[in-house]
Design a protein around this motif. Structure first.
Motif, PDB file in Angstrom:
ATOM      1  N   ALA A  53       6.550 -39.497  29.193  1.00 39.02           N
ATOM      2  CA  ALA A  53       5.453 -38.606  28.812  1.00 39.02           C
ATOM      3  C   ALA A  53       4.204 -38.863  29.660  1.00 39.02           C
ATOM      4  N   GLN A  54       3.918 -40.130  29.926  1.00 41.69           N
ATOM      5  CA  GLN A  54       2.784 -40.510  30.771  1.00 41.69           C
ATOM      6  C   GLN A  54       3.185 -41.737  31.568  1.00 41.69           C
ATOM      7  N   ALA A  55       2.627 -41.843  32.767  1.00 39.96           N
ATOM      8  CA  ALA A  55       2.888 -43.015  33.593  1.00 39.96           C
ATOM      9  C   ALA A  55       1.583 -43.451  34.242  1.00 39.96           C
ATOM     10  N   PHE A  56       1.285 -44.721  34.091  1.00 43.57           N
ATOM     11  CA  PHE A  56       0.079 -45.303  34.667  1.00 43.57           C
ATOM     12  C   PHE A  56       0.505 -46.238  35.793  1.00 43.57           C
ATOM     13  N   PRO A  57       0.246 -45.854  37.051  1.00 39.73           N
ATOM     14  CA  PRO A  57       0.668 -46.698  38.163  1.00 39.73           C
ATOM     15  C   PRO A  57      -0.097 -48.020  38.142  1.00 39.73           C
ATOM     16  N   GLY A  91      -8.802 -49.574  34.250  1.00 38.68           N
ATOM     17  CA  GLY A  91      -9.257 -48.483  35.106  1.00 38.68           C
ATOM     18  C   GLY A  91      -8.521 -47.179  34.873  1.00 38.68           C
ATOM     19  N   TRP A  92      -7.822 -47.086  33.732  1.00 38.42           N
ATOM     20  CA  TRP A  92      -7.127 -45.841  33.421  1.00 38.42           C
ATOM     21  C   TRP A  92      -8.105 -44.770  32.969  1.00 38.42           C
ATOM     22  N   ILE A  93      -9.182 -45.193  32.327  1.00 40.31           N
ATOM     23  CA  ILE A  93     -10.220 -44.251  31.882  1.00 40.31           C
ATOM     24  C   ILE A  93     -11.586 -44.843  32.190  1.00 40.31           C
ATOM     25  N   PRO A  94     -12.537 -44.062  32.567  1.00 41.27           N
ATOM     26  CA  PRO A  94     -12.346 -42.670  32.977  1.00 41.27           C
ATOM     27  C   PRO A  94     -11.570 -42.637  34.290  1.00 41.27           C
ATOM     28  N   PRO A  95     -10.599 -41.734  34.393  1.00 37.86           N
ATOM     29  CA  PRO A  95      -9.781 -41.724  35.606  1.00 37.86           C
ATOM     30  C   PRO A  95     -10.510 -41.095  36.783  1.00 37.86           C
ATOM     31  N   THR A  96     -10.307 -41.659  37.932  1.00 39.33           N
ATOM     32  CA  THR A  96     -10.834 -41.053  39.154  1.00 39.33           C
ATOM     33  C   THR A  96      -9.853 -39.964  39.582  1.00 39.33           C
ATOM     34  N   PRO A  97     -10.287 -39.030  40.409  1.00 45.13           N
ATOM     35  CA  PRO A  97      -9.346 -38.016  40.902  1.00 45.13           C
ATOM     36  C   PRO A  97      -8.136 -38.644  41.611  1.00 45.13           C
ATOM     37  N   VAL A  98      -8.360 -39.689  42.371  1.00 49.42           N
ATOM     38  CA  VAL A  98      -7.256 -40.351  43.070  1.00 49.42           C
ATOM     39  C   VAL A  98      -6.278 -40.960  42.067  1.00 49.42           C
ATOM     40  N   PHE A  99      -6.798 -41.583  40.998  1.00 46.64           N
ATOM     41  CA  PHE A  99      -5.915 -42.181  40.014  1.00 46.64           C
ATOM     42  C   PHE A  99      -5.126 -41.107  39.265  1.00 46.64           C
ATOM     43  N   LEU A 100      -5.726 -39.963  39.003  1.00 45.97           N
ATOM     44  CA  LEU A 100      -4.990 -38.863  38.357  1.00 45.97           C
ATOM     45  C   LEU A 100      -3.803 -38.428  39.212  1.00 45.97           C
ATOM     46  N   ILE A 101      -4.003 -38.344  40.514  1.00 43.22           N
ATOM     47  CA  ILE A 101      -2.903 -37.983  41.415  1.00 43.22           C
ATOM     48  C   ILE A 101      -1.833 -39.071  41.384  1.00 43.22           C
ATOM     49  N   ARG A 102      -2.251 -40.338  41.401  1.00 45.04           N
ATOM     50  CA  ARG A 102      -1.302 -41.443  41.321  1.00 45.04           C
ATOM     51  C   ARG A 102      -0.523 -41.397  40.005  1.00 45.04           C
ATOM     52  N   MET A 103      -1.194 -41.012  38.906  1.00 46.01           N
ATOM     53  CA  MET A 103      -0.511 -40.888  37.617  1.00 46.01           C
ATOM     54  C   MET A 103       0.565 -39.806  37.679  1.00 46.01           C
ATOM     55  N   LEU A 104       0.229 -38.664  38.277  1.00 43.25           N
ATOM     56  CA  LEU A 104       1.207 -37.572  38.386  1.00 43.25           C
ATOM     57  C   LEU A 104       2.415 -38.001  39.215  1.00 43.25           C
ATOM     58  N   LEU A 105       2.182 -38.694  40.311  1.00 40.08           N
ATOM     59  CA  LEU A 105       3.277 -39.171  41.153  1.00 40.08           C
ATOM     60  C   LEU A 105       4.121 -40.202  40.397  1.00 40.08           C
ATOM     61  N   ALA A 106       3.462 -41.098  39.672  1.00 35.44           N
ATOM     62  CA  ALA A 106       4.189 -42.109  38.883  1.00 35.44           C
ATOM     63  C   ALA A 106       5.019 -41.449  37.776  1.00 35.44           C
ATOM     64  N   LEU A 107       4.466 -40.429  37.137  1.00 37.12           N
ATOM     65  CA  LEU A 107       5.207 -39.711  36.089  1.00 37.12           C
ATOM     66  C   LEU A 107       6.432 -39.022  36.682  1.00 37.12           C
ATOM     67  N   ARG A 108       6.266 -38.388  37.830  1.00 36.20           N
ATOM     68  CA  ARG A 108       7.389 -37.727  38.505  1.00 36.20           C
ATOM     69  C   ARG A 108       8.497 -38.753  38.794  1.00 36.20           C
ATOM     70  N   LYS A 109       8.105 -39.907  39.311  1.00 39.91           N
ATOM     71  CA  LYS A 109       9.083 -40.954  39.628  1.00 39.91           C
ATOM     72  C   LYS A 109       9.766 -41.465  38.352  1.00 39.91           C
ATOM     73  N   ALA A 110       8.994 -41.666  37.275  1.00 37.15           N
ATOM     74  CA  ALA A 110       9.561 -42.152  36.014  1.00 37.15           C
ATOM     75  C   ALA A 110      10.547 -41.144  35.439  1.00 37.15           C
ATOM     76  N   ARG A 111      10.269 -39.876  35.566  1.00 36.91           N
ATOM     77  CA  ARG A 111      11.170 -38.845  35.020  1.00 36.91           C
ATOM     78  C   ARG A 111      12.464 -38.744  35.825  1.00 36.91           C
TER      79      ARG A 111
END
Length: 171
Positions: free
Chosen positions: A107-111, A149-169
């Motif tokens: 559901a969520q992935a935090f790199p 450093g998960w919150i508040p997320p930086t734009p770069v960290f949000l992109i890293r989260m999306l990539l990590a979620l894709r990999k986890a799925r």
């Protein structure tokens, strides 16, 4: 404290400590075959079952995300078959931390951030036959997320989260 209360306190403390480095045999010695973890709702499906194997799956999930994982117990209270521990959890975020939906899908992935954290928690253990049969907790997840450093997320960290979620799925 009676010898029975002292034994219950020791079982609860040890059951928290093995999460960091215990073996499957350690979990079998501390957790009842019917043990349930109320906190496993966002964890992988293997963690949501009953018994020592489910608790060991939770430990493996946490160990995969956090190096130097550990708990320091500050206080313990025993009342009948219930033991309450006030503790500090600490570690360093070195692997992806993935949460799961009700179907076991990522559901969520935090790199990993490489950052360390230390947060207070209160763990509640119910014992039966000298072993943990039920666990639930109150945790400072917001404090942990801020320290990592998960919150508040930086734009770069949000992109890293999306990539990590894709990999986890995909896994």
């Amino acid at each position: 404290m009676t010898s029975t209360e002292l034994a219950a306190k020791e079982v609860a403390i040890e059951s928290l400590m093995v999460m960091a480095s215990g073996s499957p045999a350690d979990f079998r010695s501390l957790f009842h075959p019917d043990a349930t973890n109320r906190m496993a709702v966002d964890e992988p499906l293997a963690c949501r079952g009953r018994g020592p194997e489910a608790y060991y799956a939770t430990a493996e999930w946490l160990r995969g995300a956090y190096a130097d994982l550990g708990w320091t117990v500050e206080d313990a209270v025993v009342e009948g078959d219930l033991v309450v521990l006030h503790a500090t959890m600490s570690g360093r975020h070195t692997g992806p931390f993935v949460t799961y939906d009700e179907n076991g899908r990522a559901a969520q992935a935090f790199p990993p951030t490489g950052k360390s954290f230390a947060v207070t928690q209160t763990h509640w253990f119910r014992l039966a036959d000298g072993k943990v049969i039920e666990h639930w907790a109150n945790r400072d997840d917001l404090g942990q997320a801020m320290q990592l450093g998960w919150i508040p997320p930086t734009p770069v960290f949000l992109i890293r989260m999306l990539l990590a979620l894709r990999k986890a799925r995909r896994s």
